[in-house]
Design an enzyme around this catalytic site. Structure first.
Site, PDB file in Angstrom:
ATOM      1  N   HIS A  53      17.717  14.226  11.228  1.00 26.26           N
ATOM      2  CA  HIS A  53      16.270  14.399  10.969  1.00 26.26           C
ATOM      3  C   HIS A  53      15.987  15.733  10.265  1.00 26.26           C
ATOM      4  CE1 HIS A  53      14.820  11.027  13.600  1.00 26.26           C
ATOM      5  NE2 HIS A  53      15.991  11.237  14.167  1.00 26.26           N
ATOM      6  N   ASN A 126      10.515   7.400  17.292  1.00 26.56           N
ATOM      7  CA  ASN A 126      10.751   6.930  15.932  1.00 26.56           C
ATOM      8  C   ASN A 126       9.626   5.990  15.517  1.00 26.56           C
ATOM      9  OD1 ASN A 126      13.171   8.242  15.284  1.00 26.56           O
ATOM     10  ND2 ASN A 126      14.431   6.637  16.176  1.00 26.56           N
ATOM     11  N   TYR A 336      18.762  18.096  23.075  1.00 27.72           N
ATOM     12  CA  TYR A 336      17.766  18.760  22.223  1.00 27.72           C
ATOM     13  C   TYR A 336      17.650  20.253  22.507  1.00 27.72           C
ATOM     14  CZ  TYR A 336      16.642  14.278  20.273  1.00 27.72           C
ATOM     15  OH  TYR A 336      16.753  13.090  19.606  1.00 27.72           O
TER      16      TYR A 336
HETATM   17  C1  HEM Z   1      16.416  15.170  16.243  1.00 28.31           C
HETATM   18  C2  HEM Z   1      20.214  14.297  19.102  1.00 28.31           C
HETATM   19  C3  HEM Z   1      18.679   9.753  19.750  1.00 28.31           C
HETATM   20  C4  HEM Z   1      14.547  10.890  17.557  1.00 28.31           C
HETATM   21  C5  HEM Z   1      17.585  15.309  16.932  1.00 28.31           C
HETATM   22  C6  HEM Z   1      18.382  16.507  16.973  1.00 28.31           C
HETATM   23  C7  HEM Z   1      19.431  16.264  17.790  1.00 28.31           C
HETATM   24  C8  HEM Z   1      19.332  14.913  18.237  1.00 28.31           C
HETATM   25  C9  HEM Z   1      20.532  17.232  18.183  1.00 28.31           C
HETATM   26  C10 HEM Z   1      18.050  17.808  16.249  1.00 28.31           C
HETATM   27  C11 HEM Z   1      17.128  18.601  17.128  1.00 28.31           C
HETATM   28  C12 HEM Z   1      16.755  19.920  16.531  1.00 28.31           C
HETATM   29  O1  HEM Z   1      17.611  20.603  15.948  1.00 28.31           O
HETATM   30  O2  HEM Z   1      15.558  20.306  16.684  1.00 28.31           O
HETATM   31  C13 HEM Z   1      20.117  12.999  19.544  1.00 28.31           C
HETATM   32  C14 HEM Z   1      21.039  12.367  20.459  1.00 28.31           C
HETATM   33  C15 HEM Z   1      20.617  11.080  20.626  1.00 28.31           C
HETATM   34  C16 HEM Z   1      19.420  10.913  19.825  1.00 28.31           C
HETATM   35  C17 HEM Z   1      22.235  13.042  21.094  1.00 28.31           C
HETATM   36  C18 HEM Z   1      21.179   9.965  21.465  1.00 28.31           C
HETATM   37  C19 HEM Z   1      21.836  10.161  22.571  1.00 28.31           C
HETATM   38  C20 HEM Z   1      17.406   9.671  19.262  1.00 28.31           C
HETATM   39  C21 HEM Z   1      16.499   8.571  19.463  1.00 28.31           C
HETATM   40  C22 HEM Z   1      15.327   8.899  18.846  1.00 28.31           C
HETATM   41  C23 HEM Z   1      15.503  10.205  18.255  1.00 28.31           C
HETATM   42  C24 HEM Z   1      16.829   7.323  20.258  1.00 28.31           C
HETATM   43  C25 HEM Z   1      14.037   8.144  18.780  1.00 28.31           C
HETATM   44  C26 HEM Z   1      13.696   7.208  19.637  1.00 28.31           C
HETATM   45  C27 HEM Z   1      14.714  12.133  17.008  1.00 28.31           C
HETATM   46  C28 HEM Z   1      13.694  12.802  16.219  1.00 28.31           C
HETATM   47  C29 HEM Z   1      14.238  14.025  15.842  1.00 28.31           C
HETATM   48  C30 HEM Z   1      15.567  14.097  16.397  1.00 28.31           C
HETATM   49  C31 HEM Z   1      12.301  12.268  15.881  1.00 28.31           C
HETATM   50  C32 HEM Z   1      13.561  15.084  14.972  1.00 28.31           C
HETATM   51  C33 HEM Z   1      12.673  15.945  15.840  1.00 28.31           C
HETATM   52  C34 HEM Z   1      11.941  16.933  14.975  1.00 28.31           C
HETATM   53  O3  HEM Z   1      11.134  16.493  14.123  1.00 28.31           O
HETATM   54  O4  HEM Z   1      12.182  18.140  15.126  1.00 28.31           O
HETATM   55  N1  HEM Z   1      18.197  14.345  17.692  1.00 28.31           N
HETATM   56  N2  HEM Z   1      19.158  12.096  19.184  1.00 28.31           N
HETATM   57  N3  HEM Z   1      16.771  10.639  18.517  1.00 28.31           N
HETATM   58  N4  HEM Z   1      15.819  12.944  17.099  1.00 28.31           N
HETATM   59 FE1  HEM Z   1      17.465  12.524  18.125  1.00 28.31          FE
END
Ligand code: HEM
Ligand code: NDP
Length: 504
Positions: A53, A126, A336
């Protein structure tokens, strides 16, 4: 009158254009500290981009409660109709890097921060109600298949379809991704979903399982591949431009928050696992209950400060809102804040985008860039428990009701393999119309075109289990692509210059 330019230590700067040199033709003197500071700061302007993202667009606004859900939750925010709080959102693509084009086919992130009186509540969802996988163990591998191949440094359709074919639970999300909704027009024309099952709990200690939906109040609007290619050829920043300009022009995008509610005991009686992130809760069984309205009415004054520095985390919850046993959610509760400590530093929660708008009292001490005084409530209280009446103390009244757990500790795979095909089948056969199905076939055939025959056949077998018509449709579209016979495939209806699918 203009302000006086200073160094970061506050000393006035005599020139911001000419280096101090030995004679008019140089060389430069090492003592020109102002020059050194300027160059050194530039070297530190970038922070690591989000590992997923990375490309995003954000706005600030207000959430207002319009319906009473206080019977489900003791959260102060929902205690009364009319309550409101400031909100921050960041929408994003998943796979592309920070410079990626906006109008790409990808799932869109839909992250929300509610600055409530009881702390920050984040909903990091999402624009799809489900996800590709149901276990956090598979997430790093899944993301690897979405990113660049280590040798070619190119994205690899072979890796994507190889992974998806080995994880048939992904077919639900892949179907949405390859459908019209895989390329929204911009963030203002798509729904948002909390996706996971969360919980609400009330003052009586009752727990309800809950799904969050953010229903777009603008018409759902999407681009076909051809339309998106044209847009990307013109501008890579179409989402940023559309969002920024809409808000700047006073056209504030809105979403209605809704919940689906399941009493705690009912989870035991369902024919599917309500904590499985690859499944929705059917609307007919769990109708949407309106809660409130989100309105985004402010472009951040500084993108880096408010959007790049924003740290959203599913671990941020407030009393009255809780997690669920969803295995993906459980993994995310760790991932996160860990990412934020790496990406933004130990005190990321004190940055303006993340700082709660309520009193904060904790005993975390010191560390890099500790720029605020102790928040324990008493100068001598740098530990706890302590003798000081006014120092910060835990509040047992915000204890969640206990959750009954049963079963042996083990590593469990999905019990019922057929269950993975039921909901994608409903989407394919009942929700999508003929034209939408035709576009889905063509989009998928295009995405699969570079993939090896062996992987294609494994994926066709997955499609067949959803519906034989699905497999046949994609096979036909693949042939039509080969022969260039695609003129009969329908486009997305266009209203004015905007492809709009009317909102219900
Ligand atoms: C961003 C991990 C599943 C939605 C991120 C980031 C990580 C991460 C490390 C970056 C965070 C940052 O640097 O601020 C994971 C892991 C997942 C997973 C380990 C599964 C175990 C999901 C799922 C969704 C999701 C299922 C939605 C239903 C998002 C969104 C962002 C994000 C929207 C961006 C947040 C922002 O705008 O700063 N994710 N994620 N992720 N993830 Fe996940
Ligand atoms: P409903 O007919 O009540 O709802 C269908 C839902 O599908 C609507 O929310 C609709 O959004 C949404 N939708 C329409 N086209 C697409 C698309 N291309 N991609 C993603 N979503 C789309 O049916 P059910 O609740 O019984 O669910 C049937 C199937 O619909 C599910 O198996 C799932 O695949 C899909 N779905 C269900 C959701 C849920 O929470 N129950 C949420 C989203 C999708 P809109 O109202 O804007 O037309």
């Amino acid at each position: 009158m203009s302000k006086r330019l200073t160094t970061s230590a506050g000393a006035p700067v005599p020139s911001n254009e000419t280096s101090a040199t030995a004679g008019p033709r140089g060389p430069v003197l090492l003592e020109d500290y102002q020059l050194i500071e300027k160059l050194a700061h530039q070297n530190r302007e970038r922070i690591p981009e989000r590992v997923v993202h990375a490309k995003g667009w954000g706005a600030q606004g207000t959430f207002t409660v319009t319906h009473d859900i206080s019977r489900y939750t003791r959260a102060q925010l929902f205690s009364k109709v009319g309550n409101s709080c400031e909100i921050l959102s960041r929408w994003s693509t998943v796979a592309g890097e920070q410079g990626a084009a906006d109008a790409e086919r990808d799932v869109r992130g839909f992250a929300l921060k509610f600055y409530t009186e009881e702390g920050n509540w984040d909903m990091v969802g999402n624009n799809t109600p489900i996800f590709f996988i149901r276990d956090a163990f598979k997430f790093p591998d899944f993301i690897r298949t979405q990113k660049r191949h280590p040798k070619t440094n190119l994205r690899s359709p072979e890796a994507m379809f190889d992974f998806w074919a080995g994880q048939p639970e992904s077919v639900h999300q892949v179907t949405i991704l390859m459908s019209d909704r895989g390329i929204p027009k911009n963030p203002m024309h798509m729904h948002g979903y909390g996706s996971h099952t969360y919980s609400l709990w009330n003052d009586a200690g009752e727990r309800f399982w809950v799904k969050f939906h953010f229903r777009c109040q603008q018409p759902i609007a999407n681009y076909t591949n051809e339309q998106a290619e044209k847009i990307v050829g013109e501008t890579r920043e179409s989402f940023q431009e559309d969002l920024y300009n809409a808000i700047d022009d006073g056209n504030f995008p809105k979403w209605e928050m809704n919940i689906q509610v399941m009493p705690e005991a009912q989870a035991e009686e369902l024919d599917f696992n309500p904590f499985d992130l690859t499944k929705v809760w059917p609307h007919a069984d769990f109708p949407l209950i309106p809660v409130g309205m989100l309105e985004f009415n402010k472009n951040p004054d500084n993108y880096f400060q408010m959007i790049e520095n924003a740290a959203f985390s599913p671990s941020n919850k407030v009393p009255g809102i809780g997690y669920s046993p969803d295995k993906m959610l459980q993994g995310r509760i760790f991932a996160y804040a860990d990412a934020h400590r790496y990406r933004l530093g130990t005190h990321y929660d004190a940055l303006p985008a993340n700082a709660p708008k309520c009193p904060v009292h904790h005993y975390h001490k010191d560390g890099a860039m500790r720029f605020f005084p102790p928040k324990t409530g008493h100068i001598d209280a740098y530990y706890e428990p302590n003798q000081y009446e006014e120092s910060a103390k835990a509040d047992p009244s915000v204890m969640e009701p206990p959750l009954k757990i049963s079963g042996d500790a083990d590593r469990y795979a999905q019990e019922d393999k057929d269950a993975d095909y039921v909901q994608p089948r409903a989407l394919y056969e009942k929700v999508l119309g003929d034209d939408e199905r035709a576009r889905l076939h063509l989009n998928m055939a295009r995405a699969m075109a570079p993939v090896s025959e062996a992987v294609k056949e494994r994926w066709y077998a997955v499609l067949n289990r959803v519906s034989p018509a699905y497999e046949a449709g994609v096979r036909k579209a693949a042939k039509d692509l080969e022969t260039g016979n695609i003129d009969d495939y329908p486009g997305i209806p266009v209203t004015g210059d905007t492809p709009v699918r009317a909102a219900e």
